[in-house]
Write a protein that holds these residues in place. Structure first.
Motif, PDB file in Angstrom:
ATOM      1  N   PRO A 105      -4.482   4.027  -2.064  1.00  0.00           N
ATOM      2  CA  PRO A 105      -4.026   2.647  -1.853  1.00  0.00           C
ATOM      3  C   PRO A 105      -4.149   2.166  -0.412  1.00  0.00           C
ATOM      4  N   TYR A 106      -4.009   3.083   0.545  1.00  0.00           N
ATOM      5  CA  TYR A 106      -4.175   2.682   1.945  1.00  0.00           C
ATOM      6  C   TYR A 106      -5.615   2.231   2.215  1.00  0.00           C
ATOM      7  N   LEU A 107      -6.568   2.910   1.577  1.00  0.00           N
ATOM      8  CA  LEU A 107      -7.971   2.523   1.740  1.00  0.00           C
ATOM      9  C   LEU A 107      -8.222   1.136   1.149  1.00  0.00           C
ATOM     10  N   TYR A 108      -7.620   0.888  -0.012  1.00  0.00           N
ATOM     11  CA  TYR A 108      -7.772  -0.426  -0.643  1.00  0.00           C
ATOM     12  C   TYR A 108      -7.134  -1.514   0.219  1.00  0.00           C
ATOM     13  N   GLY A 109      -5.982  -1.204   0.793  1.00  0.00           N
ATOM     14  CA  GLY A 109      -5.323  -2.163   1.670  1.00  0.00           C
ATOM     15  C   GLY A 109      -6.160  -2.469   2.899  1.00  0.00           C
TER      16      GLY A 109
ATOM     17  N   LEU B 103       3.914   1.102  11.917  1.00  0.00           N
ATOM     18  CA  LEU B 103       5.185   0.900  11.213  1.00  0.00           C
ATOM     19  C   LEU B 103       5.116   1.414   9.777  1.00  0.00           C
ATOM     20  N   THR B 104       3.968   1.202   9.136  1.00  0.00           N
ATOM     21  CA  THR B 104       3.809   1.683   7.761  1.00  0.00           C
ATOM     22  C   THR B 104       3.871   3.201   7.711  1.00  0.00           C
ATOM     23  N   ALA B 105       3.199   3.851   8.667  1.00  0.00           N
ATOM     24  CA  ALA B 105       3.222   5.316   8.717  1.00  0.00           C
ATOM     25  C   ALA B 105       4.626   5.833   9.019  1.00  0.00           C
ATOM     26  N   LEU B 106       5.343   5.121   9.882  1.00  0.00           N
ATOM     27  CA  LEU B 106       6.678   5.553  10.294  1.00  0.00           C
ATOM     28  C   LEU B 106       7.707   5.373   9.180  1.00  0.00           C
ATOM     29  N   LEU B 107       7.562   4.295   8.419  1.00  0.00           N
ATOM     30  CA  LEU B 107       8.579   3.947   7.418  1.00  0.00           C
ATOM     31  C   LEU B 107       8.107   4.154   5.982  1.00  0.00           C
ATOM     32  N   LYS B 108       6.985   4.846   5.798  1.00  0.00           N
ATOM     33  CA  LYS B 108       6.403   4.933   4.455  1.00  0.00           C
ATOM     34  C   LYS B 108       7.340   5.594   3.445  1.00  0.00           C
ATOM     35  N   ASN B 109       8.127   6.569   3.875  1.00  0.00           N
ATOM     36  CA  ASN B 109       9.035   7.238   2.936  1.00  0.00           C
ATOM     37  C   ASN B 109      10.123   6.291   2.442  1.00  0.00           C
ATOM     38  N   GLN B 110      10.647   5.473   3.353  1.00  0.00           N
ATOM     39  CA  GLN B 110      11.669   4.501   2.956  1.00  0.00           C
ATOM     40  C   GLN B 110      11.071   3.411   2.068  1.00  0.00           C
ATOM     41  N   ILE B 111       9.877   2.943   2.447  1.00  0.00           N
ATOM     42  CA  ILE B 111       9.222   1.884   1.672  1.00  0.00           C
ATOM     43  C   ILE B 111       8.875   2.371   0.270  1.00  0.00           C
ATOM     44  N   ALA B 112       8.435   3.626   0.185  1.00  0.00           N
ATOM     45  CA  ALA B 112       7.982   4.175  -1.097  1.00  0.00           C
ATOM     46  C   ALA B 112       9.109   4.308  -2.116  1.00  0.00           C
TER      47      ALA B 112
ATOM     48  N   LYS C  78      -5.683   2.433 -11.995  1.00  0.00           N
ATOM     49  CA  LYS C  78      -6.816   1.604 -11.572  1.00  0.00           C
ATOM     50  C   LYS C  78      -6.371   0.164 -11.378  1.00  0.00           C
ATOM     51  N   GLU C  79      -5.539  -0.310 -12.285  1.00  0.00           N
ATOM     52  CA  GLU C  79      -5.025  -1.674 -12.200  1.00  0.00           C
ATOM     53  C   GLU C  79      -4.206  -1.853 -10.933  1.00  0.00           C
ATOM     54  N   GLY C  80      -3.404  -0.826 -10.602  1.00  0.00           N
ATOM     55  CA  GLY C  80      -2.568  -0.888  -9.414  1.00  0.00           C
ATOM     56  C   GLY C  80      -3.378  -0.983  -8.142  1.00  0.00           C
TER      57      GLY C  80
ATOM     58  N   SER D  20       0.833  -1.209   0.000  1.00  0.00           N
ATOM     59  CA  SER D  20       0.000   0.000   0.000  1.00  0.00           C
ATOM     60  C   SER D  20       0.865   1.254   0.000  1.00  0.00           C
ATOM     61  N   ALA D  21       1.925   1.240   0.812  1.00  0.00           N
ATOM     62  CA  ALA D  21       2.810   2.406   0.903  1.00  0.00           C
ATOM     63  C   ALA D  21       3.538   2.653  -0.412  1.00  0.00           C
ATOM     64  N   ILE D  22       3.968   1.586  -1.062  1.00  0.00           N
ATOM     65  CA  ILE D  22       4.690   1.730  -2.333  1.00  0.00           C
ATOM     66  C   ILE D  22       3.779   2.316  -3.411  1.00  0.00           C
ATOM     67  N   TYR D  23       2.561   1.792  -3.500  1.00  0.00           N
ATOM     68  CA  TYR D  23       1.630   2.312  -4.502  1.00  0.00           C
ATOM     69  C   TYR D  23       1.191   3.735  -4.163  1.00  0.00           C
ATOM     70  N   ALA D  24       1.046   4.021  -2.882  1.00  0.00           N
ATOM     71  CA  ALA D  24       0.681   5.378  -2.476  1.00  0.00           C
ATOM     72  C   ALA D  24       1.771   6.366  -2.873  1.00  0.00           C
ATOM     73  N   GLY D  25       3.030   5.956  -2.706  1.00  0.00           N
ATOM     74  CA  GLY D  25       4.136   6.817  -3.103  1.00  0.00           C
ATOM     75  C   GLY D  25       4.228   6.975  -4.607  1.00  0.00           C
TER      76      GLY D  25
END
Length: 206
Positions: A36-40, A145-154, A99-101, A24-29
């Protein structure tokens, strides 16, 4: 409270749901959107809410049918992912890519939540409250953890993620079919994953 059940639910929930959070974080970025967070969250909720509200009744469903239907869905999205990854690597863009993502985020979230739900269903007869508490805390932990590391994950590149996720979805689909047909061990997922990595690599290069 059953500490053993609680820890098992907490560990499994954190392990499985963290992948949904990461995707979710990667697609959001990539799409510069919070959707994407809502879809997750939707994918996880669709599985876990019925798991804990219906509980015992879910265990009555024929697992073979669930696995076959799930395998078909995973294979379909695995195909869409590798097709999208191939376009990305070759510099071809499609207007429906976003949309596919979002659909991929939803499927990954459902898949990971389903894996967690299978464990939860095994733990519920031992202690419903401990299983619920462990799973609930794991979901909150993953959100944090997702909120904390979202920039790195993205920073993970989307085409590479699609390439790996496609291989994983194909592997899970094949594993579930093999479990129904031959009752194989889950350890075969590793060679299956390596096999599909190779196949997908060839598809991208063609």
């Amino acid at each position: 409270m059953d500490i053993g059940v609680f820890l098992a639910a907490l560990a499994m929930g954190t392990l499985e749901l963290s992948e949904a959070g990461a995707v979710s974080a990667i697609y959001a970025g990539a799409y510069k959107s919070w959707i994407p967070y809502l879809y997750g969250a939707l994918g996880v909720s669709v599985v876990l809410l019925p798991t804990f509200t219906l509980g015992k009744f879910i265990e009555l469903l024929p697992i073979q049918y669930v696995l076959v239907v799930g395998a078909v869905i995973l294979a379909y999205f695995g195909y869409r992912l590798i097709r999208s990854a191939r376009r990305s690597f070759k510099g071809i863009r499609k207007h429906h890519e976003e949309k596919e993502g979002m659909g991929v985020v939803l499927v990954v979230a459902i898949t990971e939540a389903l894996e967690d739900a299978l464990v939860a269903l095994a733990l519920i007869p031992q202690s419903y409250s401990s299983t619920l508490l462990g799973t609930g805390i794991s979901a909150i932990l993953v959100l944090g953890l997702t909120a904390l590391l979202k920039n790195q994950i993205a920073r993970i590149r989307l085409p590479h993620l699609k390439f790996v996720l496609s291989s994983l979805l194909f592997s899970l689909a094949s594993l579930w079919i093999l479990e129904v047909a031959l009752d194989v061990t889950e350890l075969v997922i590793l060679p299956l994953f390596l096999l599909y990595l190779g196949v997908n690599y060839l598809i991208i290069k063609i």
